[in-house]
Design a protein around this motif. Structure first.
Motif, PDB file in Angstrom:
ATOM      1  N   ARG A  98      14.890 -27.395  -2.414  1.00 38.34           N
ATOM      2  CA  ARG A  98      14.523 -28.466  -1.483  1.00 38.34           C
ATOM      3  C   ARG A  98      15.717 -28.873  -0.622  1.00 38.34           C
ATOM      4  O   ARG A  98      15.569 -29.148   0.573  1.00 38.34           O
ATOM      5  CB  ARG A  98      14.005 -29.675  -2.270  1.00 38.34           C
ATOM      6  CG  ARG A  98      13.551 -30.812  -1.372  1.00 38.34           C
ATOM      7  CD  ARG A  98      12.518 -30.351  -0.360  1.00 38.34           C
ATOM      8  NE  ARG A  98      12.121 -31.436   0.536  1.00 38.34           N
ATOM      9  CZ  ARG A  98      11.568 -31.256   1.724  1.00 38.34           C
ATOM     10  NH1 ARG A  98      11.357 -30.022   2.179  1.00 38.34           N
ATOM     11  NH2 ARG A  98      11.228 -32.287   2.460  1.00 38.34           N
ATOM     12  N   GLU A 113      16.045 -26.257   2.095  1.00 41.53           N
ATOM     13  CA  GLU A 113      14.979 -26.453   3.089  1.00 41.53           C
ATOM     14  C   GLU A 113      15.357 -27.570   4.067  1.00 41.53           C
ATOM     15  O   GLU A 113      15.211 -27.428   5.284  1.00 41.53           O
ATOM     16  CB  GLU A 113      13.663 -26.805   2.398  1.00 41.53           C
ATOM     17  CG  GLU A 113      12.995 -25.654   1.667  1.00 41.53           C
ATOM     18  CD  GLU A 113      11.771 -26.123   0.897  1.00 41.53           C
ATOM     19  OE1 GLU A 113      11.508 -27.350   0.872  1.00 41.53           O
ATOM     20  OE2 GLU A 113      11.084 -25.269   0.307  1.00 41.53           O
ATOM     21  N   GLN A 139      16.244 -27.216   8.156  1.00 41.49           N
ATOM     22  CA  GLN A 139      15.504 -27.977   9.163  1.00 41.49           C
ATOM     23  C   GLN A 139      16.434 -28.865   9.992  1.00 41.49           C
ATOM     24  O   GLN A 139      16.365 -28.897  11.229  1.00 41.49           O
ATOM     25  CB  GLN A 139      14.444 -28.844   8.472  1.00 41.49           C
ATOM     26  CG  GLN A 139      13.315 -28.074   7.817  1.00 41.49           C
ATOM     27  CD  GLN A 139      12.321 -27.510   8.801  1.00 41.49           C
ATOM     28  OE1 GLN A 139      12.132 -28.050   9.898  1.00 41.49           O
ATOM     29  NE2 GLN A 139      11.692 -26.397   8.443  1.00 41.49           N
ATOM     30  N   ILE A 171      13.960 -19.166   2.450  1.00 39.08           N
ATOM     31  CA  ILE A 171      14.219 -20.464   3.098  1.00 39.08           C
ATOM     32  C   ILE A 171      15.269 -20.289   4.185  1.00 39.08           C
ATOM     33  O   ILE A 171      15.127 -20.785   5.306  1.00 39.08           O
ATOM     34  CB  ILE A 171      14.674 -21.495   2.059  1.00 39.08           C
ATOM     35  CG1 ILE A 171      13.599 -21.695   0.994  1.00 39.08           C
ATOM     36  CG2 ILE A 171      15.016 -22.817   2.738  1.00 39.08           C
ATOM     37  CD1 ILE A 171      14.048 -22.525  -0.186  1.00 39.08           C
TER      38      ILE A 171
END
Length: 462
Positions: free
Chosen positions: A228, A231, A235, A324
């Motif tokens: 996470r 990720e 982004q 990812i």
């Protein structure tokens, strides 16, 4: 005195979360011979309940570094490693700065007050731990301009002249000194994770991962916190790269220790805004290979994120991390289209239409017949206004004009800024002129006038 953190917003706020011992060392601020307040950012201060400080209180906290009530009892110099121009350097860390306080803004986000030029630390190596006054002025200009253009950036909170003559090899010396305070959404870098990886401290890396997720992203770690985290960094940093490009900004030193995992831009040294869409334009005179040139910034930031993924192998299998990481180029492309359309002031349509429009704008700007700022100024809201570049637009932007007939405006153009003869820009000649007025005449009026003009432009872009 500033209010306790719980009084900074109408609803109770979570307590301050201290920085773990394994990430930082307690240090002392330098005792400066003078403390002359040159800039205070009351707009940023209002977001954290400090705009009511008197100038004397301001200087006591941000020039003499008297601790804020209920906050960190002592400044902390962060430890980190990083790749500098692709060479790994384990001898890094906060060498002329520290985290002075942590607090929450009016949205409940955990923020740091960090310094630049506050004295030597265990990581200063051969440096004097100081900041030139010119460097502080340049950081004000960079952060104000980037904020106005929609880039996620730290805020220059305070600049205080400190009265020490500094010797520097890249500018006339002795030169004036300063201490700067920035308001930032954390100071955890990719290099913070690289250090723990090299030292083989998986438990501490997991603690840091959870800290970032919980305190900086406002998320629960879940079953796969490392995945996470990656990720989120993909982004956020892809959006950062896209916003740099749409702003025409060149950071200059995109080393992995300069990439914040929150995706917030910070630490401005040899920055520039490129006048034209020039992929080879560089900001740092020492970037001889153009590694961090304007057009290479997305690839440079992607490379830094790869280094984070390498570190996170301590916590997750590479087979799970790789997909990812591989999403970065597409995330960047989508973010770049959105950033360009946002600066233009038009509503997105379809992915295909938006990509075609952005590519046509890039091709037109790459002819170097019109500057970046001028183009976005003349086409604000998606409709060209008559002016001195009519022939240029007809010759090089005909396809853009045709495409824009299908787009709806996302911005009103009734703000007085759009009636100006010229756009608000921030190129090197003006930066040097602002500094020259301060250096030779102690005239700060050009700086304050420019900050006001930048903020006016920012209001027009909303």
């Amino acid at each position: 005195m500033p209010p306790h953190i719980g009084a900074m917003a109408s609803s109770p706020q979570p307590p301050i979360v201290g920085i773990a011992d394994f990430l930082a060392d307690a240090v002392e601020a330098a005792d400066f011979p003078q403390a002359i307040l040159r800039f205070r950012n009351d707009r940023a201060a209002a977001a954290v309940g400090m705009d009511g400080l008197s100038n004397d209180e301001w200087v006591a906290h941000f020039g003499r570094f008297r601790p804020l009530p209920g906050n960190l009892p002592q400044p902390l110099a962060l430890r980190y490693h990083g790749h500098q121009f692709r060479s790994y350097n384990p001898d890094l860390g906060d060498g002329r700065g520290f985290t002075f306080a942590q607090l929450r803004d009016d949205q409940g986000r955990l923020l740091d007050l960090g310094t630049k030029g506050s004295g030597t630390t265990p990581y200063s190596r051969f440096g004097d731990g100081r900041l030139t006054l010119k460097g502080g002025v340049r950081e004000i200009l960079a952060t104000e301009m980037l904020e106005a253009l929609g880039v996620n950036t730290s805020k220059t909170f305070s600049l205080i002249e400190t009265g020490e003559p500094l010797q520097r090899g890249d500018e006339p010396s002795p030169t004036r000194s300063s201490v700067l305070v920035r308001l930032s959404h954390g100071h955890i870098r990719i290099g913070s994770f690289q250090r723990l990886n090299i030292l083989d401290r998986a438990d501490e890396m997991e603690q840091l991962t959870r800290y970032v997720l919980e305190q900086l992203y406002g998320e629960q770690p879940g079953d796969a916190p490392a995945l996470r985290l990656l990720e989120q960094v993909v982004q956020r940093t892809a959006r950062l790269a896209a916003s740099y490009m749409a702003a025409g900004f060149v950071h200059g030193v995109l080393n992995s220790d300069n990439i914040n995992v929150t995706g917030e831009s910070f630490d401005y040294g040899p920055w520039r805004f490129t006048p034209f869409w020039d992929a080879e334009f560089t900001a740092a005179y020492f970037d001889h290979q153009g590694l961090y040139a304007f057009g290479r910034q997305p690839q440079a930031i992607h490379w830094d994120v790869v280094q984070l993924a390498i570190a996170l192998v301590k916590l997750a299998p590479i087979e799970a991390l790789a997909p990812i990481l591989d999403a970065f180029p597409q995330v960047y492309e989508d973010a770049f289209s959105r950033a360009m359309l946002a600066r233009l002031g038009v509503q997105p349509r379809s992915d295909a239409d938006d990509l075609a429009l952005v590519q046509a704008i890039e091709q037109g700007l790459a002819t170097h017949t019109v500057g970046i700022d001028r183009f976005f100024f003349d086409w604000s809201g998606g409709r060209r206004r008559p002016g001195p570049y009519d022939h240029t637009y007809t010759q090089h932007f005909g396809e853009v004009e045709t495409m824009l007939t299908r787009y709806d405006s996302a911005r009103t153009t009734d703000h007085p800024y759009w009636a100006d003869a010229e756009p608000c820009s921030m190129h090197i000649d003006e930066v040097e002129a602002i500094w020259a007025a301060i250096d030779t005449r102690d005239d700060w009026s050009l700086l304050h006038k420019k900050v006001a003009a930048i903020r006016r432009m920012g209001e027009a872009h909303k």
